[in-house]
Each structure stands twice: as structure tokens, then as C-alpha cells.
Design a protein around this motif. Structure first.
Motif, PDB file in Angstrom:
ATOM      1  N   ALA A 161       1.014  -1.039  -0.090  1.00 36.47           N
ATOM      2  CA  ALA A 161      -0.099  -0.132   0.099  1.00 36.47           C
ATOM      3  C   ALA A 161       1.021   1.386  -0.092  1.00 36.47           C
ATOM      4  CB  ALA A 161      -0.758   0.025   1.143  1.00 36.47           C
ATOM      5  N   ALA A 162       2.033   0.933   0.004  1.00 43.19           N
ATOM      6  CA  ALA A 162       3.114   2.487   0.050  1.00 43.19           C
ATOM      7  C   ALA A 162       2.931   3.293  -0.917  1.00 43.19           C
ATOM      8  CB  ALA A 162       4.542   1.657  -0.077  1.00 43.19           C
ATOM      9  N   GLY A 163       2.368   3.232  -2.160  1.00 44.33           N
ATOM     10  CA  GLY A 163       2.316   4.214  -3.056  1.00 44.33           C
ATOM     11  C   GLY A 163       1.222   5.000  -2.734  1.00 44.33           C
ATOM     12  N   ASN A 164       0.284   4.393  -2.121  1.00 39.59           N
ATOM     13  CA  ASN A 164      -0.962   5.235  -1.467  1.00 39.59           C
ATOM     14  C   ASN A 164      -0.715   6.006  -0.416  1.00 39.59           C
ATOM     15  OD1 ASN A 164      -3.041   4.676  -3.766  1.00 39.59           O
ATOM     16  ND2 ASN A 164      -4.329   3.517  -2.622  1.00 39.59           N
ATOM     17  N   TYR A 165       0.123   5.617   0.401  1.00 43.14           N
ATOM     18  CA  TYR A 165       0.510   6.122   1.591  1.00 43.14           C
ATOM     19  C   TYR A 165       1.237   7.325   1.281  1.00 43.14           C
ATOM     20  CZ  TYR A 165      -0.390   3.128   5.432  1.00 43.14           C
ATOM     21  OH  TYR A 165      -1.264   2.304   6.486  1.00 43.14           O
ATOM     22  N   ALA A 166       2.105   7.189   0.168  1.00 46.00           N
ATOM     23  CA  ALA A 166       2.848   8.508  -0.439  1.00 46.00           C
ATOM     24  C   ALA A 166       2.053   9.634  -0.798  1.00 46.00           C
ATOM     25  CB  ALA A 166       3.905   7.937  -1.295  1.00 46.00           C
ATOM     26  N   VAL A 167       0.855   9.020  -1.657  1.00 44.16           N
ATOM     27  CA  VAL A 167       0.008  10.125  -2.281  1.00 44.16           C
ATOM     28  C   VAL A 167      -0.751  10.794  -1.073  1.00 44.16           C
ATOM     29  CG1 VAL A 167      -2.161  10.601  -3.571  1.00 44.16           C
ATOM     30  CG2 VAL A 167      -0.228   9.117  -4.506  1.00 44.16           C
ATOM     31  N   ALA A 290      -8.933  -1.832  -7.900  1.00 39.98           N
ATOM     32  CA  ALA A 290      -8.797  -2.664  -6.869  1.00 39.98           C
ATOM     33  C   ALA A 290      -7.398  -3.179  -6.448  1.00 39.98           C
ATOM     34  CB  ALA A 290      -9.750  -4.038  -6.966  1.00 39.98           C
ATOM     35  N   HIS A 291      -7.134  -3.403  -5.370  1.00 41.61           N
ATOM     36  CA  HIS A 291      -5.994  -4.249  -5.046  1.00 41.61           C
ATOM     37  C   HIS A 291      -5.802  -5.334  -5.674  1.00 41.61           C
ATOM     38  CE1 HIS A 291      -2.372  -4.763  -2.680  1.00 41.61           C
ATOM     39  NE2 HIS A 291      -2.760  -6.152  -2.319  1.00 41.61           N
ATOM     40  N   ILE A 321      -5.304  -3.931 -12.415  1.00 45.14           N
ATOM     41  CA  ILE A 321      -4.324  -3.751 -13.336  1.00 45.14           C
ATOM     42  C   ILE A 321      -3.080  -4.717 -12.944  1.00 45.14           C
ATOM     43  CG2 ILE A 321      -4.842  -1.445 -14.062  1.00 45.14           C
ATOM     44  CD1 ILE A 321      -2.417  -0.547 -12.304  1.00 45.14           C
ATOM     45  N   LYS A 322      -2.974  -5.519 -11.928  1.00 40.94           N
ATOM     46  CA  LYS A 322      -2.143  -6.369 -11.689  1.00 40.94           C
ATOM     47  C   LYS A 322      -1.991  -7.674 -12.624  1.00 40.94           C
ATOM     48  CE  LYS A 322      -1.366  -5.575  -6.509  1.00 40.94           C
ATOM     49  NZ  LYS A 322      -2.300  -4.249  -6.347  1.00 40.94           N
ATOM     50  N   ALA A 334       0.911   3.294  -6.525  1.00 40.18           N
ATOM     51  CA  ALA A 334       1.375   4.327  -7.383  1.00 40.18           C
ATOM     52  C   ALA A 334       0.788   4.061  -8.886  1.00 40.18           C
ATOM     53  CB  ALA A 334       2.663   4.772  -7.437  1.00 40.18           C
ATOM     54  N   HIS A 335       1.263   2.768  -9.285  1.00 41.79           N
ATOM     55  CA  HIS A 335       0.717   2.605 -10.558  1.00 41.79           C
ATOM     56  C   HIS A 335      -0.696   2.556 -10.974  1.00 41.79           C
ATOM     57  CE1 HIS A 335       4.807   0.216 -11.437  1.00 41.79           C
ATOM     58  NE2 HIS A 335       4.668   1.008 -12.508  1.00 41.79           N
ATOM     59  N   ALA A 336      -1.474   2.164  -9.796  1.00 38.20           N
ATOM     60  CA  ALA A 336      -2.940   2.190  -9.820  1.00 38.20           C
ATOM     61  C   ALA A 336      -3.627   3.432  -9.978  1.00 38.20           C
ATOM     62  CB  ALA A 336      -3.643   1.399  -8.450  1.00 38.20           C
ATOM     63  N   CYS A 337      -2.842   4.522  -9.192  1.00 31.94           N
ATOM     64  CA  CYS A 337      -3.378   5.691  -9.256  1.00 31.94           C
ATOM     65  C   CYS A 337      -3.104   6.477 -10.566  1.00 31.94           C
ATOM     66  CB  CYS A 337      -2.563   6.642  -7.910  1.00 31.94           C
ATOM     67  SG  CYS A 337      -3.152   6.445  -6.249  1.00 31.94           S
ATOM     68  N   THR A 338      -1.960   6.391 -11.168  1.00 32.25           N
ATOM     69  CA  THR A 338      -1.696   6.814 -12.376  1.00 32.25           C
ATOM     70  C   THR A 338      -2.763   6.316 -13.425  1.00 32.25           C
ATOM     71  OG1 THR A 338       0.617   6.641 -11.850  1.00 32.25           O
ATOM     72  CG2 THR A 338       0.252   6.700 -14.215  1.00 32.25           C
ATOM     73  N   ALA A 339      -2.919   4.725 -13.426  1.00 33.01           N
ATOM     74  CA  ALA A 339      -3.996   4.376 -14.130  1.00 33.01           C
ATOM     75  C   ALA A 339      -5.321   4.999 -14.008  1.00 33.01           C
ATOM     76  CB  ALA A 339      -4.314   2.752 -13.924  1.00 33.01           C
ATOM     77  N   ALA A 340      -5.591   5.353 -12.783  1.00 30.68           N
ATOM     78  CA  ALA A 340      -6.853   6.199 -12.328  1.00 30.68           C
ATOM     79  C   ALA A 340      -7.068   7.523 -13.104  1.00 30.68           C
ATOM     80  CB  ALA A 340      -7.103   6.204 -10.795  1.00 30.68           C
TER      81      ALA A 340
END
Length: 400
Positions: A161-167, A290-291, A321-322, A334-340
Motif C-alpha cells: 500500500a506504500a504508493g497510496n501512503y505516499a500520495v 482494486a488491490h 491492473i496487476k 502508485a501504478h494504480a493511481c496513475t491508471a486512475a
């Protein structure tokens, strides 16, 4: 939706992935439903029954003194700044933040130690190689590459979940006025140790990641990085930025319930908390990223949590997207946020590929196999980490 005193927007995207680099490469890969999976090339897989991973074939640039994960993260940050069209002199004159999430960072460099060295007992590590193990090097390397000498540089090791923590950290810094801009994202490269650990847990798929499929067998590892340029709206408008999306809110939960299995109640609470922070009603959400790991345990639990948040039969389309890029660990969210952001800005729903038969325990529209034209105004990005470290982010189409 709630209108906040200081709004937070996304103005730049940078990506290194197995299906394409940069905004255009990654976006095209998502639209086409590409798979990045192939045989592992960086270590000898003899003795393992599985040998699949989503490796990055190439990416631009990189300092040879850095490990692979750091080089990918620096490349993604440079792409994001270029995509944002921002003069670096503007950033150097403003309070800023660099927040990078990772699970293993440059730990793959341990694989460079030869069997001969290991057979002698404690190996003699080259000092440069030893320094690569520090996760703190990742945001510092980004700052050095961009010449940002007066920024907070923080690593968030909140596993998957680190990418979402960073955002979320960037949202807080900008809302509070501590920063005018933030570079938020994640980078990771699995190594032999991580692969072996997940193999022993029985969590790896032999051929492909199939989220929500009745025949799913586990996750496929991936590697890469993604970085978003996040700015205060007033700061972005003052420099004439093109705004890709707005970050409306986020939420974190950490329950330490189980080493690997998330607690459904806390996953539900995290998603509800993000919607509440964003001032968004569930029916306004047009897409969930989704995760979606493709494991037997995770997918039904996540679907049950979504049903609690949105109501049975009312869950919006759900993309995983995994299935395309593999599980990129600290970079996954972070990849998922970019896709969003791309889904909102370019009008499509990324697919969940490798899908054959929907599991009855996962009664959702997973956008099977083929991307879909749509106009999602609001997207929820869900991420779950080992040890119960969960994070959800809500973003939307920008409205002046």
C-alpha cells in the motif's frame, strides 16, 4: 462533493512498467490490455516450479551508482516533471516534498553477491553496494537528479500500500500549507529472496495473474515505478499548469490483525474513510482500481468489502491492473493511481485481463479482458498491505 480551502491536483505522470513507459506508453498498454509476464531473467529459477514475472524491458537513463529500483524511480520522477511542463526553477523556489513508497527498494543488489562469496561465510560487501540497501536513498536520489535541495525527502515502506501512503502524505502536506508541490509514488524490484518467500507461501501463480477468476492461483510479481506530480491548485494555476485530475481525499488503516491476510472490517473502514474525507457519496464513484492480487483469499474478501461500501449489486466497475503489470509491491498503488488519472482524463476503464470465468464469490463487473470506453468522474483506488497496512485514495475529474 466537499469544496476545500486548498485543493490538491495532479499535473504530471511518470511511469516505468512492463507494458510501457511514460504517460503514453503506459496508457496504451492499459487500453490494449497488454500482459507484461514472461520468464524471469535475473536469477536462475532452477528448483522452482514457476518462473514468471513482469519485468521491465528497458527505461530511459539512470545513474549506475544507484540500484535498479532507484534508477526506475528517478526515471519516473523525471518523466512526471516533464509531463507536468514545470520549470524546475519554479519548484526549487517553493516548499516541496518527495514521498516514495517501497517494499524492498534496491535489495535485488544482494543477488549480485556470488555463491562463492556466500560460501565463505559473511561476504565482504562493496561499500557502494551496501549503501544501496537503504530505502532512504530513493527519494534523495530523485531530489539530487532534479536539483531540489530544499525539500522533505521521505520513504514510506508500507509494503503493497506504500504508493497510496505516499500520495496521502502529499495530500496532507499540501492541504496544511507545508508544501506547494509533492512528487509522490513508489518503486520496487523483487529479488530472489522475495520470490522464494512468496513461492513457499503458495501465493504465486504458475502462468498468469487472474483476479476474481474462479481458476485464479495467485499473484505474478512485477517491477517498475510510478511518480505523480501533485500540486496545490493555486500553485498549479499560477504557473499555467494543465491539470490532469483532482485528489479529493484518502484514508489509512493499520490493524496488524494477521501477517498476510487483511481484515475485511478494516478494509471496509479504510474505503469508507477515503470517501468521507473526499466528501463523495458511494454512488458518485464510477470506477474502482482494486488491490486485486488474484489470490484465493484476497479477492473474495475485497469484493465483500466493496459490497459493504457500495451495497450489494451496486459496486461500480472494478479494474485489477496487476493482471497486466504484475504485483509491483511498493509501486503497485502508485501504478494504480496513475491508471486512475488516465481513466478519468482519457475516458476509459482499464481491463482485468486473463479472465475466463467469474468466481461466484466475486460478484462484480471486473471489466474482463478488454478496456471499455467510459467517463468515470470519480475513482477509488484501493491498496492493501501485509500486516494490515491499508490505504485508499479518491480522485476525480478536475472541475474549475
Amino acid at each position: 462533493m466537499t469544496v476545500r480551502a486548498r485543493r490538491v491536483v495532479v499535473t504530471g505522470l511518470g511511469v516505468v512498467s512492463s507494458i510501457g513507459n511514460g504517460r503514453n506508453g503506459f496508457g496504451t498498454g492499459l487500453r490494449e490490455g497488454r500482459s507484461g509476464a514472461g520468464p524471469i531473467s535475473f536469477f536462475d529459477t532452477s528448483g522452482f516450479a514457476h518462473d514468471r514475472m513482469c519485468e521491465v524491458p528497458d527505461f530511459p537513463g539512470g545513474n549506475p551508482e544507484h540500484g535498479l529500483a532507484t534508477r526506475m524511480t528517478v526515471a519516473a520522477a523525471r518523466m512526471a516533471v516533464d509531463d507536468a511542463g514545470v520549470d524546475l526553477a519554479v519548484l526549487r523556489g517553493a516548499p516541496g516534498l518527495i514521498a516514495i513508497g517501497s517494499t524492498d527498494g534496491d535489495a535485488r543488489d544482494v543477488d549480485e553477491l556470488t555463491e562463492l562469496e556466500l560460501s565463505r561465510g559473511l561476504p565482504h560487501l562493496d561499500p557502494l553496494l551496501a549503501r544501496r540497501f537503504r530505502l532512504s536513498r530513493m527519494p534523495v536520489a530523485v531530489a539530487a537528479d532534479l536539483g531540489l535541495s530544499d525539500v522533505e525527502a521521505i520513504t514510506l515502506p508500507n509494503v503493497c500500500a506504500a504508493g497510496n501512503y505516499a500520495v496521502g502524505y502529499g495530500i496532507d502536506a499540501i492541504r496544511s500549507g507545508d508544501a506547494d508541490f509533492a512528487l509522490c509514488g513508489g518503486g520496487d524490484t523483487p529479488n530472489r529472496k522475495v520470490f522464494a518467500n512468496m513461492y513457499r507461501l503458495g501465493a504465486l501463480a504458475p502462468d498468469a495473474c487472474r483476479p476474481f477468476d474462479a481458476d485464479r492461483q495467485g499473484v505474478i510479481f512485477g517491477e517498475g515505478a510510478a511518480v505523480l506530480v501533485v500540486e496545490a491548485l493555486d500553485f498549479a494555476l499560477a504557473r499555467g499548469a494543465t491539470i490532469h485530475a483532482e485528489l479529493l481525499g484518502y484514508s489509512l488503516t493499520c490493524d496488524a490483525y494477521h501477517p498476510t491476510r487483511p481484515l475485511q472490517e478494516m478494509v471496509t473502514a479504510c474505503m469508507r474513510g477515503a470517501l468521507a474525507d473526499a466528501g463523495v457519496a458511494p454512488h458518485e464513484v464510477g470506477l474502482v482500481l482494486a488491490h486485486g492480487t488474484g489470490t484465493k483469499a484476497n479477492d473474495p474478501m475485497e469484493c465483500a468489502a466493496l459490497a459493504e461500501v457500495f451495497g450489494p449489486g451496486a459496486v461500480p466497475p472494478v479494474s485489477a491492473i496487476k493482471s497486466m503489470i504484475g504485483h509491483t509491491m511498493g509501486a503497485a498503488a502508485a501504478h494504480a493511481c496513475t491508471a486512475a488519472v488516465l481513466a478519468v482524463q482519457e475516458g476509459f476503464l482499464p481491463p482485468t485481463i486473463n479472465h475466463r470465468v467469474l468466481d461466484p464469490e466475486c460478484p462484480i463487473d471486473c471489466v474482463p479482458n478488454t478496456s471499455r470506453a467510459a467517463q468515470p468522474d470519480v475513482v477509488l483506488v484501493n491498496a492493501l498491505g501485509f500486516g494490515g497496512a491499508n490505504a485508499a485514495v479518491v480522485l476525480s475529474r478536475y472541475a474549475a
